[in-house]
Scaffold this motif. Structure first.
Motif, PDB file in Angstrom:
ATOM      1  N   GLN A 162     -13.466-114.289 -35.967  1.00 42.24           N
ATOM      2  CA  GLN A 162     -13.193-113.700 -34.664  1.00 42.24           C
ATOM      3  C   GLN A 162     -11.850-113.000 -34.689  1.00 42.24           C
ATOM      4  O   GLN A 162     -10.865-113.523 -35.220  1.00 42.24           O
ATOM      5  N   SER A 163     -11.793-111.810 -34.102  1.00 39.57           N
ATOM      6  CA  SER A 163     -10.548-111.044 -34.075  1.00 39.57           C
ATOM      7  C   SER A 163      -9.618-111.564 -32.985  1.00 39.57           C
ATOM      8  O   SER A 163     -10.064-112.092 -31.968  1.00 39.57           O
ATOM      9  N   HIS A 164      -8.322-111.403 -33.218  1.00 39.36           N
ATOM     10  CA  HIS A 164      -7.333-111.746 -32.193  1.00 39.36           C
ATOM     11  C   HIS A 164      -7.357-110.669 -31.117  1.00 39.36           C
ATOM     12  O   HIS A 164      -7.290-109.478 -31.410  1.00 39.36           O
ATOM     13  N   LEU A 165      -7.464-111.071 -29.866  1.00 39.02           N
ATOM     14  CA  LEU A 165      -7.573-110.128 -28.760  1.00 39.02           C
ATOM     15  C   LEU A 165      -6.273-110.038 -27.982  1.00 39.02           C
ATOM     16  O   LEU A 165      -5.567-111.029 -27.797  1.00 39.02           O
ATOM     17  N   THR A 166      -5.974-108.830 -27.523  1.00 36.17           N
ATOM     18  CA  THR A 166      -4.827-108.611 -26.649  1.00 36.17           C
ATOM     19  C   THR A 166      -5.342-108.207 -25.268  1.00 36.17           C
ATOM     20  O   THR A 166      -6.528-107.882 -25.095  1.00 36.17           O
TER      21      THR A 166
END
Length: 248
Positions: free
Chosen positions: A155-159
């Motif tokens: 899972q990608s890190h979200l901003t």
């Protein structure tokens, strides 16, 4: 089975490389989308959808096709999205899509590839494009290994910006920017009709030897980038910019 949609070749290249690595069938969705073909498909191996990123989500025409098409056999589905920068919070909307189809979301893999959105950005020259692709190949192979091993994509890190881009900005972007009003053919057009043939929405027709754009455009950039004479422009922005087709 690997299904891909591609305007200028980035997603096609990634899909075919994954197909070669995992030994699976690769299918171009162009004709199915253009012909509104929603007939069921079957695969006993995991589904892999390879797609460009349009305004931080998959293209709406691809999303609509997936909604309407039954994918039977395996319930596992992976997504790989090529992009010029970021895929934002695309994963949120793909999870909802998978849930509605009773499929198991196995992750969304962002893949940085050469910029092709000539309507708004600068496109790279051949050497710069080849270097970007060279750097991307290890990531493509890593994605293939995860698929082959039955592992989910990380899972990608979200901003906060990612979330805004895939929601509010995406909702505004389509009605405001995604239209064909600025496309036109210069005098160098040779009336070959290739632009009409490659439009995934059949939005271009020839009139007295010149292409005419309708109102159903998805901004895939296939027409402007694949014109053999570089005769198509998008307002003034595209003038002098190199056209981009995946060199590999």
């Amino acid at each position: 089975m690997i299904l891909y949609f591609s305007g200028t070749g980035n997603s096609e290249y990634a899909a075919k490389r994954i197909g070669k690595e995992i030994g699976d069938e690769v299918t171009n969705l162009f004709e199915r989308i253009r012909n509104h073909d929603f007939s069921a498909m079957r695969s006993d191996r995991p589904w892999v959808i390879v797609s460009p990123t349009y305004a931080w989500r998959i293209p709406r025409i691809l999303h609509a096709w997936l909604e309407k098409t039954a994918l039977s056999g395996s319930r596992e589905i992976y997504f790989l999205m090529t992009c010029g920068g970021s895929i934002g919070n695309a994963e949120k909307y793909l999870k909802k899509l998978c849930s509605s189809k009773n499929m198991n979301f196995s992750g969304c893999f962002p893949l940085l590839m050469p910029e092709n959105y000539i309507a708004m950005f600068s496109t790279p020259g051949r050497e710069d494009a080849l270097e970007t692709i060279r750097l991307a190949e290890d990531h493509i192979d890593n994605a293939a290994r995860l698929i082959k091993g039955g592992k989910k994509f990380p899972q990608s890190h979200l901003t906060v910006k990612d979330k805004i881009n895939s929601s509010i900005v995406n909702d505004i972007f389509y009605p405001v920017f995604v239209h064909a009003k600025k496309f036109y053919a210069a005098d160098s057009c040779i009336s070959c009709g290739k632009c009409a043939d490659i439009c995934p929405l059949g939005n271009i027709h020839m009139d007295n030897g010149k292409p005419v754009w309708g109102e159903d455009c998805t901004h895939c950039m296939a027409c402007i980038c694949r014109c053999p004479k570089e005769a198509i422009e998008y307002g003034r922005h595209s003038m002098g910019l190199p056209r981009y087709i995946c060199p590999k």
